[in-house]
Each structure stands twice: as structure tokens, then as C-alpha cells.
Write an enzyme that holds these catalytic residues in place. Structure first.
Site, short mmCIF file in Angstrom:
data_model
loop_
_atom_site.label_atom_id
_atom_site.label_comp_id
_atom_site.label_asym_id
_atom_site.label_seq_id
_atom_site.Cartn_x
_atom_site.Cartn_y
_atom_site.Cartn_z
N GLY A 60 -25.37 -14.19 -7.52
CA GLY A 60 -26.04 -14.53 -6.27
C GLY A 60 -26.23 -13.32 -5.40
CB CYS A 61 -26.74 -13.03 -1.75
SG CYS A 61 -26.85 -11.77 -0.47
CG PHE A 62 -26.87 -7.26 -3.71
CD1 PHE A 62 -27.27 -7.49 -2.40
CD2 PHE A 62 -27.69 -6.48 -4.51
CE1 PHE A 62 -28.43 -6.94 -1.89
CE2 PHE A 62 -28.86 -5.91 -4.01
CZ PHE A 62 -29.23 -6.14 -2.70
#
Length: 230
Positions: A60-62
Site C-alpha cells: 500500500g501507500c509507502f
């Protein structure tokens, strides 16, 4: 037949040792010269980082993933970036538009004398939903898919064995769709993405998604946390 679910933390204790493998890798490791050059490019002291290993994950979002791994004891540094695709030197805009086949990923520098690769795999699976294809929370698209990268046969076996344990115990209640992928290249993201959650605590996404995700992880993995991360 009713399936009895094993509590997640109990399962971690049960399988933490069984996932270790002594299989010898047939992949050539980087030379000392190559490692030194790589560390110098990172702007870090090569003498210090030569004792650190690297691991790569996408979930997912880093922004979220970086903050989670940075809270783990034994982790020296984490960088946000892109991996899993073929395009060289991708940009955030290209990855976000799905033009590169890369996923938002992180590079984790860790001390194997403090935290093992197996434990990092446990952190990975314990901090996101590995059953949602091309999606993590509100973020949708292949750039947010779940990937556990391996650099050698030992790491591949650790990942695959742990997935088998999780599925046998029906921990998530649905099939795990995480890719188990050979590591190739990691492209570090633009500077403004590094330490984004820490540097932008009032960002609406950070407030509504990143911080709650980090706090859920901390509540489950208290024994894994650095002293200043509690």
C-alpha cells in the site's frame, strides 16, 4: 465444520522459528566493493551499513509502510520507493497512473543480530491486509498491491512457509494474494516522500489513514518496537 482461528500474535510465536530455513542461496551476493559503492550513493557511512541487511516490501501507500518499519527495533533506516516493474527511474506520477507496473515499496536496512528476516515478514503480514488484490484501504490500483520480495532462496522459503502457516490457520479468513517476487531493482522515491508521515503529521491522509494504521500495528506488536516508538 467450524474453523477455529488462532489469535494472530499466538500464531507468530508458534511459527517464528519454523519459518527459518538453512537453504543455501545460489544467487551471487554483491561484492564488498559493490556494497560500499551502493552505501556511498545513499549518502551514508559505508563502514556503518556494511553490517546491515536489506529487505523489500510493498503493502500500500509507502508513507504508511515506511513509518511502520521504522518503528521496529533493529531497523536502521527505511526508504520509500518503487519496485516490481520494469521501467527505469520511474516518477511518482508515472507509478500513480499505473504506467510502470511498479508498486510503491520500501527498502529496509536492518541489523540481523537484532531483528531477523522472518520477523520482518511477520511485521509485513501483520501490518496490512494481504487478501485485497491491487488495493490497500482506500488506495486502489496495482501500484498498491501486496508484494514480499526475496533476494535468495532462503528468503523465498521463509515467505512461502509463513504464508502457508497463515492460510492453514485461516488467520485472515480469505486467501492471501500477496506476490512472492524475486527482487530486481529498487528506485528511491522523490525526496519529499521520505519520512513523509513524520514530516507531515497534519496531512489529512496521514491523519485519517497512515497514523491509524501505524497505531494498529503498534498495538499488536509491542514487543517488536523501538523504545522511542511505544
Amino acid at each position: 465444520m467450524k474453523i477455529v482461528k488462532i489469535p494472530f500474535l499466538v500464531l507468530l510465536l508458534l511459527v517464528s522459528t519454523s519459518c527459518q530455513s538453512k537453504t543455501k542461496s545460489n544467487k551471487q551476493e554483491p561484492t564488498q566493493k559493490e556494497q560500499k559503492e551502493s552505501f556511498e550513493l545513499l549518502g551514508l557511512f559505508s563502514e556503518e551499513l556494511q553490517n546491515y541487511e536489506t529487505a523489500y516490501f510493498a503493502s500500500g501507500c509507502f508513507w504508511c509502510v515506511e513509518a511502520i518499519f521504522e518503528s521496529v527495533k533493529g531497523v536502521k533506516e527505511v526508504y520509500s520507493g518503487y519496485s516490481g516493474g520494469k521501467k527505469k527511474n520511474p516518477t511518482y506520477e508515472q507509478v500513480g497512473r499505473g504506467l510502470t507496473k511498479h508498486a510503491e515499496a520500501v527498502e529496509v536496512f536492518y541489523d540481523p543480530n537484532v531483528v531477523s528476516f522472518t520477523e520482518l515478514v511477520q511485521v509485513f503480514f501483520g501490518s496490512h491486509d494481504p487478501t485485497t488484490l491491487n488495493r490497500q484501504g482506500p488506495d486502489r490500483g496495482a501500484q498498491y498491491r501486496s508484494i514480499a520480495f526475496y533476494k535468495n532462496d532462503t528468503e523465498k522459503k521463509i515467505i512461502e512457509d509463513y504464508i502457508a502457516k497463515l492460510e492453514a490457520a485461516n488467520v485472515f479468513g480469505k486467501p492471501i494474494v500477496t506476490e512472492v517476487k524475486a527482487f530486481d531493482k529498487f528506485y528511491r522515491a522523490e525526496d519529499y516522500h521520505q519520512d513523509y508521515e513524520k514530516n507531515h503529521p497534519n496531512n489529512p491522509y496521514v491523519q485519517q489513514v497512515s497514523i491509524p494504521r501505524l497505531n494498529r500495528f503498534k498495538a499488536k506488536f509491542k514487543s517488536y518496537l523501538k523504545e522511542d516508538a511505544h
